[in-house]
Design a protein around this motif. Structure first.
Motif, mmCIF file in Angstrom:
data_model
loop_
_atom_site.group_PDB
_atom_site.id
_atom_site.type_symbol
_atom_site.label_atom_id
_atom_site.label_comp_id
_atom_site.label_asym_id
_atom_site.label_seq_id
_atom_site.Cartn_x
_atom_site.Cartn_y
_atom_site.Cartn_z
ATOM 1 N N PRO A 119 14.129 32.476 -49.603
ATOM 2 C CA PRO A 119 14.051 32.310 -51.051
ATOM 3 C C PRO A 119 12.834 31.532 -51.524
ATOM 4 C CG PRO A 119 15.750 30.907 -50.145
ATOM 5 C CD PRO A 119 15.236 31.743 -49.018
ATOM 6 N N GLY A 120 12.161 30.814 -50.649
ATOM 7 C CA GLY A 120 10.992 30.051 -51.082
ATOM 8 C C GLY A 120 11.377 28.874 -51.939
ATOM 9 N N GLY A 141 10.570 22.878 -75.540
ATOM 10 C CA GLY A 141 9.422 22.493 -76.346
ATOM 11 C C GLY A 141 9.582 22.980 -77.768
ATOM 12 N N SER A 142 8.528 22.918 -78.535
ATOM 13 C CA SER A 142 8.563 23.311 -79.941
ATOM 14 C C SER A 142 8.597 24.823 -80.145
ATOM 15 C CB SER A 142 7.338 22.748 -80.678
ATOM 16 O OG SER A 142 7.373 21.348 -80.666
ATOM 17 N N TYR A 143 8.426 25.593 -79.082
ATOM 18 C CA TYR A 143 8.418 27.055 -79.204
ATOM 19 C C TYR A 143 9.434 27.743 -78.306
ATOM 20 C CZ TYR A 143 4.180 26.260 -81.819
ATOM 21 O OH TYR A 143 3.281 25.823 -82.753
ATOM 22 N N GLY A 144 10.148 26.986 -77.463
ATOM 23 C CA GLY A 144 11.112 27.632 -76.593
ATOM 24 C C GLY A 144 11.575 26.751 -75.452
ATOM 25 N N VAL A 145 12.063 27.418 -74.403
ATOM 26 C CA VAL A 145 12.681 26.713 -73.287
ATOM 27 C C VAL A 145 12.351 27.409 -71.973
ATOM 28 C CG1 VAL A 145 14.862 27.993 -73.509
ATOM 29 C CG2 VAL A 145 14.875 25.726 -72.488
ATOM 30 N N GLY A 146 12.214 26.636 -70.910
ATOM 31 C CA GLY A 146 12.005 27.169 -69.573
ATOM 32 C C GLY A 146 13.045 26.604 -68.626
ATOM 33 N N PHE A 147 13.555 27.438 -67.741
ATOM 34 C CA PHE A 147 14.542 27.032 -66.740
ATOM 35 C C PHE A 147 13.919 27.153 -65.353
ATOM 36 C CE2 PHE A 147 16.766 29.164 -70.190
ATOM 37 C CZ PHE A 147 17.744 28.256 -70.535
ATOM 38 N N LYS A 148 14.119 26.169 -64.533
ATOM 39 C CA LYS A 148 13.638 26.200 -63.153
ATOM 40 C C LYS A 148 14.861 26.097 -62.254
ATOM 41 C CE LYS A 148 11.266 22.679 -61.365
ATOM 42 N NZ LYS A 148 10.182 21.736 -61.059
ATOM 43 N N PHE A 149 15.010 27.049 -61.312
ATOM 44 C CA PHE A 149 16.195 27.067 -60.458
ATOM 45 C C PHE A 149 15.839 27.494 -59.040
ATOM 46 C CE2 PHE A 149 15.831 31.282 -62.207
ATOM 47 C CZ PHE A 149 16.184 32.125 -61.178
ATOM 48 N N GLN A 150 16.683 27.108 -58.094
ATOM 49 C CA GLN A 150 16.500 27.492 -56.695
ATOM 50 C C GLN A 150 17.382 28.695 -56.401
ATOM 51 O OE1 GLN A 150 14.418 26.219 -53.996
ATOM 52 N NE2 GLN A 150 15.094 28.272 -53.451
ATOM 53 N N ASP A 151 16.752 29.818 -56.076
ATOM 54 C CA ASP A 151 17.514 31.013 -55.721
ATOM 55 C C ASP A 151 18.008 30.896 -54.282
ATOM 56 O OD1 ASP A 151 14.922 31.110 -54.765
ATOM 57 O OD2 ASP A 151 14.797 33.268 -54.867
ATOM 58 N N ARG A 152 18.949 31.768 -53.925
ATOM 59 C CA ARG A 152 19.517 31.792 -52.576
ATOM 60 C C ARG A 152 19.626 33.246 -52.118
ATOM 61 N NH1 ARG A 152 22.776 28.729 -55.719
ATOM 62 N NH2 ARG A 152 24.401 30.290 -55.736
ATOM 63 N N SER A 153 19.602 33.440 -50.805
ATOM 64 C CA SER A 153 19.835 34.787 -50.270
ATOM 65 C C SER A 153 20.855 34.698 -49.152
ATOM 66 C CB SER A 153 18.534 35.418 -49.762
ATOM 67 O OG SER A 153 18.037 34.684 -48.671
ATOM 68 N N THR A 173 6.421 29.698 -48.930
ATOM 69 C CA THR A 173 6.089 28.286 -49.166
ATOM 70 C C THR A 173 5.721 27.961 -50.603
ATOM 71 O OG1 THR A 173 3.805 28.759 -48.535
ATOM 72 C CG2 THR A 173 5.274 27.986 -46.792
ATOM 73 N N THR A 174 5.750 28.926 -51.494
ATOM 74 C CA THR A 174 5.342 28.702 -52.890
ATOM 75 C C THR A 174 6.529 28.258 -53.732
ATOM 76 O OG1 THR A 174 3.576 30.313 -52.686
ATOM 77 C CG2 THR A 174 4.287 29.803 -54.913
ATOM 78 N N THR A 175 6.268 27.421 -54.724
ATOM 79 C CA THR A 175 7.304 26.988 -55.656
ATOM 80 C C THR A 175 6.744 26.937 -57.068
ATOM 81 O OG1 THR A 175 9.048 25.338 -56.042
ATOM 82 C CG2 THR A 175 6.879 24.491 -55.439
ATOM 83 N N LEU A 176 7.607 27.120 -58.049
ATOM 84 C CA LEU A 176 7.242 26.949 -59.446
ATOM 85 C C LEU A 176 7.338 25.468 -59.770
ATOM 86 C CD1 LEU A 176 6.646 28.202 -62.267
ATOM 87 C CD2 LEU A 176 9.114 28.227 -62.613
#
Length: 133
Positions: free
Chosen positions: A6-7, A47-59, A99-102
């Motif tokens: 899942p990275g 923020g003033s224009y929207g929202v962002g979600f950061k989550f850890q996926d699984r497999s 190895t990449t992450t947001l």
């Protein structure tokens, strides 16, 4: 064999374009390939224009916990409802592996920026819609 690791963190964002909002609440739902709701703990950047979600996926085998999803943003207009205007909305999905992450989001008036740990092992996809008020 494909790499099913899942990275790092993945992300999903919702925003208005050029119209400031006050985000009151937001939610992210994800589903596996069978359509079962998969719960993720996530962090949220609003923020003033929207929202962002950061989550850890699984497999698990060939089943991926972020196969599909939906996000909701409950908001009020910063300067009142834009009656008579068309408002553009944007959604962005960000996926990483190996190895990449947001790292995070930059939610601007015209853009939805993504900050990554690397330029490898990632992709993002945007969608747009327009609503007339």
């Amino acid at each position: 064999n494909p790499d099913l690791s899942p990275g790092g963190y993945d992300g999903f964002g919702l925003k208005t374009v050029q119209r400031k909002v006050s985000v009151l609440d937001s939610t992210l739902n994800t589903y596996n390939s069978s359509g079962t709701n998969t719960s993720h703990s996530y962090s949220r950047d609003a923020g003033s224009y929207g929202v962002g979600f950061k989550f850890q996926d699984r497999s698990s085998g060939a089943s991926y916990s972020g196969h599909a999803g939906s996000g909701f943003m409950y908001f009020k207009w910063y300067s009142g409802t834009p009656t008579g205007y068309a408002v553009n909305y944007r959604s962005t999905y960000a996926h990483s592996w190996k190895t990449t992450t947001l790292n995070g989001f930059d939610i601007g008036a015209d853009s939805f920026g993504l900050s990554w740990s690397s330029n490898d092992y990632k992709f993002s996809k945007e969608n747009y819609s327009v609503v007339q008020y």
